[in-house]
Design a protein around this motif. Structure first.
Motif, PDB file in Angstrom:
ATOM      1  N   PHE A 171       2.690   4.221   2.457  1.00  0.00           N
ATOM      2  CA  PHE A 171       2.024   3.201   1.650  1.00  0.00           C
ATOM      3  C   PHE A 171       2.175   3.573   0.178  1.00  0.00           C
ATOM      4  CE2 PHE A 171       0.029   3.328   5.791  1.00  0.00           C
ATOM      5  CZ  PHE A 171       0.037   1.987   6.150  1.00  0.00           C
ATOM      6  N   GLY A 172       1.990   2.581  -0.701  1.00  0.00           N
ATOM      7  CA  GLY A 172       2.179   2.820  -2.126  1.00  0.00           C
ATOM      8  C   GLY A 172       0.884   3.166  -2.837  1.00  0.00           C
TER       9      GLY A 172
ATOM     10  N   GLY B 180       6.585  -8.717   2.316  1.00  0.00           N
ATOM     11  CA  GLY B 180       7.853  -9.337   1.952  1.00  0.00           C
ATOM     12  C   GLY B 180       7.997  -9.580   0.456  1.00  0.00           C
TER      13      GLY B 180
ATOM     14  N   LYS C  73       0.326   2.339  -5.742  1.00  0.00           N
ATOM     15  CA  LYS C  73       0.007   1.117  -6.494  1.00  0.00           C
ATOM     16  C   LYS C  73      -1.295   0.495  -5.955  1.00  0.00           C
ATOM     17  CE  LYS C  73       0.841  -3.223  -8.099  1.00  0.00           C
ATOM     18  NZ  LYS C  73       0.288  -3.979  -7.026  1.00  0.00           N
ATOM     19  N   ASP C  74      -1.425   0.468  -4.611  1.00  0.00           N
ATOM     20  CA  ASP C  74      -2.641  -0.028  -3.972  1.00  0.00           C
ATOM     21  C   ASP C  74      -3.444   1.191  -3.518  1.00  0.00           C
ATOM     22  OD1 ASP C  74      -2.126  -3.128  -3.694  1.00  0.00           O
ATOM     23  OD2 ASP C  74      -0.250  -2.109  -3.258  1.00  0.00           O
TER      24      ASP C  74
ATOM     25  N   PRO D 234       4.729  -1.072   6.243  1.00  0.00           N
ATOM     26  CA  PRO D 234       4.227  -2.449   6.293  1.00  0.00           C
ATOM     27  C   PRO D 234       4.319  -3.124   4.920  1.00  0.00           C
ATOM     28  CG  PRO D 234       2.596  -0.873   7.153  1.00  0.00           C
ATOM     29  CD  PRO D 234       3.638  -0.099   6.401  1.00  0.00           C
ATOM     30  N   THR D 235       4.810  -4.368   4.906  1.00  0.00           N
ATOM     31  CA  THR D 235       4.905  -5.119   3.644  1.00  0.00           C
ATOM     32  C   THR D 235       4.576  -6.590   3.908  1.00  0.00           C
ATOM     33  OG1 THR D 235       7.140  -6.073   3.677  1.00  0.00           O
ATOM     34  CG2 THR D 235       6.979  -3.734   3.135  1.00  0.00           C
TER      35      THR D 235
ATOM     36  N   SER E 273      11.463   1.923  -2.215  1.00  0.00           N
ATOM     37  CA  SER E 273      11.222   3.366  -2.355  1.00  0.00           C
ATOM     38  C   SER E 273      10.428   3.881  -1.148  1.00  0.00           C
ATOM     39  CB  SER E 273      10.474   3.673  -3.657  1.00  0.00           C
ATOM     40  OG  SER E 273       9.108   3.292  -3.565  1.00  0.00           O
ATOM     41  N   LEU E 274       9.565   3.022  -0.589  1.00  0.00           N
ATOM     42  CA  LEU E 274       8.787   3.448   0.587  1.00  0.00           C
ATOM     43  C   LEU E 274       9.701   3.575   1.814  1.00  0.00           C
ATOM     44  CD1 LEU E 274       5.568   1.176   0.363  1.00  0.00           C
ATOM     45  CD2 LEU E 274       6.093   3.247  -0.909  1.00  0.00           C
TER      46      LEU E 274
ATOM     47  N   MET F 103       5.684  -2.688 -10.443  1.00  0.00           N
ATOM     48  CA  MET F 103       6.372  -3.759  -9.698  1.00  0.00           C
ATOM     49  C   MET F 103       5.412  -4.379  -8.715  1.00  0.00           C
ATOM     50  SD  MET F 103      10.191  -2.512  -9.006  1.00  0.00           S
ATOM     51  CE  MET F 103      11.264  -2.111 -10.368  1.00  0.00           C
TER      52      MET F 103
HETATM   53  P1  AMP Z   1       2.715  -5.586  -0.362  1.00  0.00           P
HETATM   54  O1  AMP Z   1       3.970  -6.208   0.106  1.00  0.00           O
HETATM   55  O2  AMP Z   1       2.337  -5.939  -1.765  1.00  0.00           O
HETATM   56  O3  AMP Z   1       1.580  -5.738   0.614  1.00  0.00           O
HETATM   57  O4  AMP Z   1       2.990  -4.020  -0.424  1.00  0.00           O
HETATM   58  C1  AMP Z   1       3.511  -3.317   0.677  1.00  0.00           C
HETATM   59  C2  AMP Z   1       3.499  -1.850   0.366  1.00  0.00           C
HETATM   60  O5  AMP Z   1       4.284  -1.599  -0.798  1.00  0.00           O
HETATM   61  C3  AMP Z   1       2.095  -1.303   0.076  1.00  0.00           C
HETATM   62  O6  AMP Z   1       1.979  -0.005   0.659  1.00  0.00           O
HETATM   63  C4  AMP Z   1       2.081  -1.229  -1.431  1.00  0.00           C
HETATM   64  O7  AMP Z   1       1.186  -0.264  -1.928  1.00  0.00           O
HETATM   65  C5  AMP Z   1       3.517  -0.847  -1.724  1.00  0.00           C
HETATM   66  N1  AMP Z   1       3.892  -1.197  -3.085  1.00  0.00           N
HETATM   67  C6  AMP Z   1       3.708  -2.384  -3.725  1.00  0.00           C
HETATM   68  N2  AMP Z   1       4.115  -2.308  -5.001  1.00  0.00           N
HETATM   69  C7  AMP Z   1       4.593  -1.057  -5.193  1.00  0.00           C
HETATM   70  C8  AMP Z   1       5.161  -0.361  -6.303  1.00  0.00           C
HETATM   71  N3  AMP Z   1       5.338  -0.945  -7.483  1.00  0.00           N
HETATM   72  N4  AMP Z   1       5.530   0.926  -6.129  1.00  0.00           N
HETATM   73  C9  AMP Z   1       5.351   1.546  -4.934  1.00  0.00           C
HETATM   74  N5  AMP Z   1       4.828   0.941  -3.841  1.00  0.00           N
HETATM   75  C10 AMP Z   1       4.448  -0.337  -3.963  1.00  0.00           C
END
Ligand code: AMP
Length: 282
Positions: free
Chosen positions: A146-147, A31, A149-150, A28-29, A39-40, A184
Motif C-alpha cells: 500500500f502507499g 485503477g 500517500k494514504d 489493490p487499486t 511503484s507498488l 500523484m
Molecule cells: P487508489 O487507486 O487511489 O485507491 O490507490 C491504490 C494504492 O496506490 C493505495 O495503496 C495508495 O496508497 C497507492 N498510491 C496512490 N497514490 C500514490 C502515490 N502517489 N505514490 C505511492 N502510492 C500511491
C-alpha cells in the motif's frame, strides 16, 4: 499477463499458485493508474513470485456526495501499464459480484479510523477494510503493498491484518510525486492546467512545515499549522482546508509539539477536488 474477472476463478488461481509454492504479492487499486501505483507493483514483484494487481472502484468507500460516478477509468491503459511494470495477474471484479444484492457483512476497524480522514468521511474506512478483507480472502497474498500517500489507510489495514490474523506482510511504500512535488493521484486529472499549478499548495505547505522544524527548530504544531494555512491560501485563494494534523506515526494520536516519528497529514478541497497528502516532520 492473465486478466481474471470472476471471484471463483481468482480463488482457484491463487490456490494453484500457492500449491506450486509461489509467493503471492497483492496491490489493490481503483485503477486509472499512475507511476505511484506502478511503484507498488514493482515493489510487490521484489517480494513475491506472482503479483496480483486489482482494479476495483469500490463503491462502499465513497460517501454519498463524493466522486464515485465520475471517478476516472481507463482499463485498457491500466492493463498496458501493469504489464510494463511487471505485473502477472490483474483481477477486475464486477461490483455486482463483490456486493451482491443480499450483501450484509462489513469489516470495521475502530479506534484509529475515528480521526483525520475518518472524522471527515465517516463511512470511508469501513468500505476500505471490507473490500481489502475480501481481496485478501480471494487472492490469499503473502505480501500486500500500500502507499504511504494514504497513510491512515495503510495504518488501518495493518491494524486489520493484525486483528484478524491475516498471515500477510504489509509493506507501505513511499509517495511518488510529480516534478513540482504534488503527490500523484488519479484525482489530479480533474484539474485544468491553472488549477493543477495551484494544487502544489499541499506539498509546499508540508515542505514549509518541515523546513520550520528542521532549520528553525519550530516544533509547536499550532504555529506550524498556521504557517501552512498561509502558504495554502497564498498559492490557492479559494482552497478549503478540511484538516491539518500532526500526529504520532504509529498511534495516530495528535501531538502538540513535533518530535521524532511525527507525521503531518492534511486534506484540502481545491476547485471541488479533495486531495490528501502527508510528510514525516523529522
Ligand atoms: P487508489 O487507486 O487511489 O485507491 O490507490 C491504490 C494504492 O496506490 C493505495 O495503496 C495508495 O496508497 C497507492 N498510491 C496512490 N497514490 C500514490 C502515490 N502517489 N505514490 C505511492 N502510492 C500511491
Amino acid at each position: 499477463m492473465i486478466v481474471v474477472r470472476s471471484i471463483k476463478k481468482m480463488q482457484a488461481l491463487s490456490r494453484k499458485l500457492a500449491s506450486e509454492g509461489k509467493k503471492i504479492g497483492l496491490v489493490p487499486t481503483m485503477g486509472f493508474l499512475h507511476e505511484g501505483h506502478l511503484s507498488l507493483i514493482k515493489r510487490a514483484a521484489k517480494h513475491s513470485d506472482a503479483v496480483i494487481t486489482t482494479i476495483f472502484v469500490n463503491p462502499t468507500q465513497f460517501g454519498p456526495n463524493e466522486d464515485l460516478n465520475k471517478y476516472p477509468r481507463d482499463e485498457k491503459g491500466d492493463l498496458r501499464k501493469i504489464k510494463q511494470a511487471g505485473g502477472d495477474i490483474v483481477f477486475i471484479p464486477k461490483a455486482t459480484d463483490i456486493y451482491p444484492g443480499d450483501f450484509q457483512t462489513y469489516v470495521a476497524v475502530e479506534g484509529i479510523t475515528k480521526t483525520l480522514e475518518g472524522a471527515h468521511r465517516p463511512t470511508h474506512f469501513r468500505g476500505v477494510t471490507t473490500i481489502v478483507a475480501k481481496l485478501f480472502n480471494t487472492t490469499r497474498p503473502d505480501v500486500a503493498v500500500f502507499g504511504l500517500k494514504d497513510y491512515q489507510q495503510a495504518m488501518v489495514l495493518k491494524q486489520m491484518a493484525r486483528d484478524l490474523d491475516y498471515p500477510i506482510k504489509i509493506i507501505v511504500a513511499p509517495t511518488v510525486r510529480e516534478k513540482d512535488g504534488l503527490a500523484m493521484s488519479s484525482r489530479n486529472k480533474y484539474f485544468n492546467p491553472e488549477q493543477r499549478k495551484q494544487a502544489v499548495c499541499l506539498y509546499k505547505a508540508l515542505q514549509r512545515a518541515r523546513t520550520l522544524v528542521k532549520n528553525h527548530r519550530m516544533t509547536k504544531t499550532t504555529v506550524l499549522s498556521r504557517a501552512m494555512g498561509q502558504i495554502i491560501r497564498t498559492i490557492c485563494r479559494t482552497a478549503e482546508i478540511d484538516y491539518i494534523a500532526f500526529t504520532d506515526f504509529e498511534s495516530l494520536r495528535p501531538v502538540k509539539k513535533v518530535k521524532k516519528n511525527c507525521i503531518c497529514s492534511l486534506a484540502i478541497r481545491l476547485f471541488g477536488v479533495r486531495l490528501i497528502d502527508n510528510m514525516k516532520m523529522m
